[in-house]
Design a protein around this motif. Sequence first.
Motif, short mmCIF file in Angstrom:
data_model
loop_
_atom_site.label_atom_id
_atom_site.label_comp_id
_atom_site.label_asym_id
_atom_site.label_seq_id
_atom_site.Cartn_x
_atom_site.Cartn_y
_atom_site.Cartn_z
N SER A 113 0.81 -1.21 0.00
CA SER A 113 0.00 0.00 0.00
C SER A 113 0.84 1.26 0.00
O SER A 113 0.52 2.26 -0.64
N SER A 114 1.96 1.24 0.73
CA SER A 114 2.79 2.43 0.81
C SER A 114 4.04 2.34 -0.05
O SER A 114 4.94 3.15 0.08
N SER A 115 4.14 1.31 -0.89
CA SER A 115 5.33 1.11 -1.70
C SER A 115 5.36 2.09 -2.87
O SER A 115 4.32 2.49 -3.39
N ASP A 116 6.55 2.47 -3.27
CA ASP A 116 6.69 3.30 -4.46
C ASP A 116 6.34 2.49 -5.70
O ASP A 116 6.60 1.28 -5.77
N PRO A 117 5.76 3.13 -6.71
CA PRO A 117 5.45 2.42 -7.96
C PRO A 117 6.71 1.90 -8.64
O PRO A 117 7.80 2.47 -8.49
N ILE A 118 6.55 0.84 -9.39
CA ILE A 118 7.65 0.30 -10.19
C ILE A 118 7.68 1.08 -11.51
O ILE A 118 6.69 1.16 -12.22
N ARG A 119 8.83 1.65 -11.82
CA ARG A 119 8.98 2.49 -13.01
C ARG A 119 9.35 1.63 -14.21
O ARG A 119 10.34 0.90 -14.16
N ILE A 120 8.58 1.71 -15.26
CA ILE A 120 8.81 0.89 -16.44
C ILE A 120 8.76 1.75 -17.69
O ILE A 120 7.91 2.64 -17.82
N GLY A 121 9.68 1.52 -18.60
CA GLY A 121 9.72 2.25 -19.86
C GLY A 121 9.63 1.28 -21.03
O GLY A 121 9.76 0.07 -20.87
N TYR A 122 9.41 1.83 -22.21
CA TYR A 122 9.32 0.99 -23.40
C TYR A 122 9.78 1.79 -24.61
O TYR A 122 10.08 2.98 -24.52
N VAL A 123 9.84 1.12 -25.75
CA VAL A 123 10.33 1.73 -26.98
C VAL A 123 9.19 1.95 -27.97
O VAL A 123 8.86 3.06 -28.35
N GLN A 124 8.58 0.86 -28.37
CA GLN A 124 7.49 0.91 -29.33
C GLN A 124 6.36 -0.01 -28.91
O GLN A 124 5.22 0.38 -28.80
N TRP A 125 6.74 -1.27 -28.65
CA TRP A 125 5.73 -2.26 -28.30
C TRP A 125 5.63 -2.39 -26.79
O TRP A 125 6.61 -2.32 -26.06
N CYS A 126 4.41 -2.60 -26.30
CA CYS A 126 4.20 -2.93 -24.89
C CYS A 126 2.91 -3.75 -24.79
O CYS A 126 2.03 -3.63 -25.64
N PRO A 127 2.79 -4.59 -23.78
CA PRO A 127 1.55 -5.35 -23.61
C PRO A 127 0.39 -4.41 -23.35
O PRO A 127 0.51 -3.47 -22.55
N ALA A 138 1.94 -5.10 -7.76
CA ALA A 138 2.62 -3.82 -7.60
C ALA A 138 1.91 -2.75 -8.41
O ALA A 138 1.15 -3.05 -9.34
N GLN A 139 2.17 -1.51 -8.07
CA GLN A 139 1.70 -0.40 -8.87
C GLN A 139 2.76 -0.09 -9.93
O GLN A 139 3.95 -0.09 -9.64
N LEU A 140 2.31 0.19 -11.14
CA LEU A 140 3.23 0.54 -12.22
C LEU A 140 3.17 2.03 -12.51
O LEU A 140 2.10 2.63 -12.49
N ARG A 141 4.32 2.60 -12.79
CA ARG A 141 4.38 3.96 -13.32
C ARG A 141 5.03 3.87 -14.70
O ARG A 141 6.24 3.65 -14.81
N VAL A 142 4.22 4.00 -15.73
CA VAL A 142 4.73 3.88 -17.10
C VAL A 142 5.40 5.19 -17.49
O VAL A 142 4.78 6.25 -17.47
N ASP A 143 6.68 5.11 -17.81
CA ASP A 143 7.44 6.30 -18.17
C ASP A 143 7.03 6.75 -19.57
O ASP A 143 7.01 5.96 -20.51
N LEU A 161 15.17 3.77 -14.40
CA LEU A 161 14.00 2.92 -14.53
C LEU A 161 14.24 1.63 -13.77
O LEU A 161 15.39 1.22 -13.56
N ASP A 162 13.16 0.99 -13.36
CA ASP A 162 13.27 -0.34 -12.75
C ASP A 162 13.22 -1.44 -13.80
O ASP A 162 13.87 -2.48 -13.66
N LEU A 163 12.42 -1.21 -14.84
CA LEU A 163 12.22 -2.19 -15.90
C LEU A 163 12.09 -1.46 -17.23
O LEU A 163 11.69 -0.29 -17.27
N ALA A 164 12.38 -2.16 -18.31
CA ALA A 164 12.13 -1.60 -19.64
C ALA A 164 11.86 -2.74 -20.62
O ALA A 164 12.40 -3.84 -20.46
N ILE A 165 11.02 -2.46 -21.59
CA ILE A 165 10.79 -3.39 -22.69
C ILE A 165 11.56 -2.85 -23.89
O ILE A 165 11.30 -1.73 -24.36
N CYS A 166 12.51 -3.62 -24.38
CA CYS A 166 13.40 -3.14 -25.42
C CYS A 166 14.03 -4.32 -26.16
O CYS A 166 13.82 -5.48 -25.79
N TRP A 167 14.79 -4.02 -27.21
CA TRP A 167 15.55 -5.05 -27.93
C TRP A 167 16.97 -5.04 -27.42
O TRP A 167 17.61 -3.99 -27.35
#
Length: 334
Positions: A113-127, A138-143, A161-167
């Motif tokens: 409940s009090s956790s910071d969002p997980i920061r995630i970025g992407y390039v072109q494609w994302c689910p 978790a809560q996501l914060r999409v960059d 960022l914490d995560l990213a979708i990339c090649w």
Amino acid sequence: MAAKSARLGPIGSLLIGAGSHCITLARVELRQLRYFVTVADELNFGRAAERLRIAGPSLSQQIKALERDLKVQLFDRDRRSVELTPAGSALLPRARALIAQADELRRHALGLSSSDPIRIGYVQWCPTDWAERAAGVAQLRVDTWVMPSHAQAARVADGSLDLAICWVERKDLQALSLDARLVGADRLYAVSAGRDGGPVAARDVTVLLDSDEASWSSWNRYAEQFAAATGARVEHVEDGGVTGSTFYDHVRRLRRPVLNNPKGQNDSTPADLTRRAVQHPTPMWTWSLVWRRDEPNPLVHNVVDALSVGVDDSPVIAPGMWLPADDPHRAVSD
């Protein structure tokens, strides 16, 4: 006729009714409710199945099972359209509420409940359903800062960022101390002038390389390797024309089939041009979810699991498909 109503019954049972008649969802799985809500959002079983990353027939069977359990029809469907029935419309708001309550309960149980969002970025494609997939863990914060693959991978490595979708390639993962899982893939195609829509051999395709390495480093690496492996022709450009309207201008100028860039994977093809399948081999572009190898936050790993579960890698490793030699998702036996 009395207006249809919906209310939350005891012990989490969901009740919908009209007058004195009601339906209890005591035994309905939360997963089936998520399926129902997704189909209701899309009003298209194919798109809903793609969002949920399950086979279309399986989704249809799950909805039918839900309808049997509820003893109501949720959708009116034929070959052309899908619409909610009155019962489906009555159930939908409460189904959404029950899913939200379940996700909140799970987050609370995990102390999120009090956790910071997980920061995630992407390039072109994302689910399309990544918020839904991660909602229970978790809560996501999409960059919103969309950047090239190599830049997004570097941002994960430096902690922006914490995560990213990339090649990425294995050497990128090694250099940046990242781990990766497959979350998506694009089967690239060729675009050519005229009406010939037949398949084209990889050796007869042209690949465009752009001089702007800051923007197109990953694509240039991929395209150079594809050309070296297949004998495809290389054409150097300096105008960002590996995608967009300028790309189509190059196709018209070259009068040869040109390999598409994944950034334009879903762009509409102009009427005077034609998409053509590439074969012998077929180029595949993979999308990796990357995170720091020494990541201490368990929520990041929870999101990785949530976004990668059920991803089908069979199209990527099928016979006749081509991936760069250093692609992290290439079959080990290659």
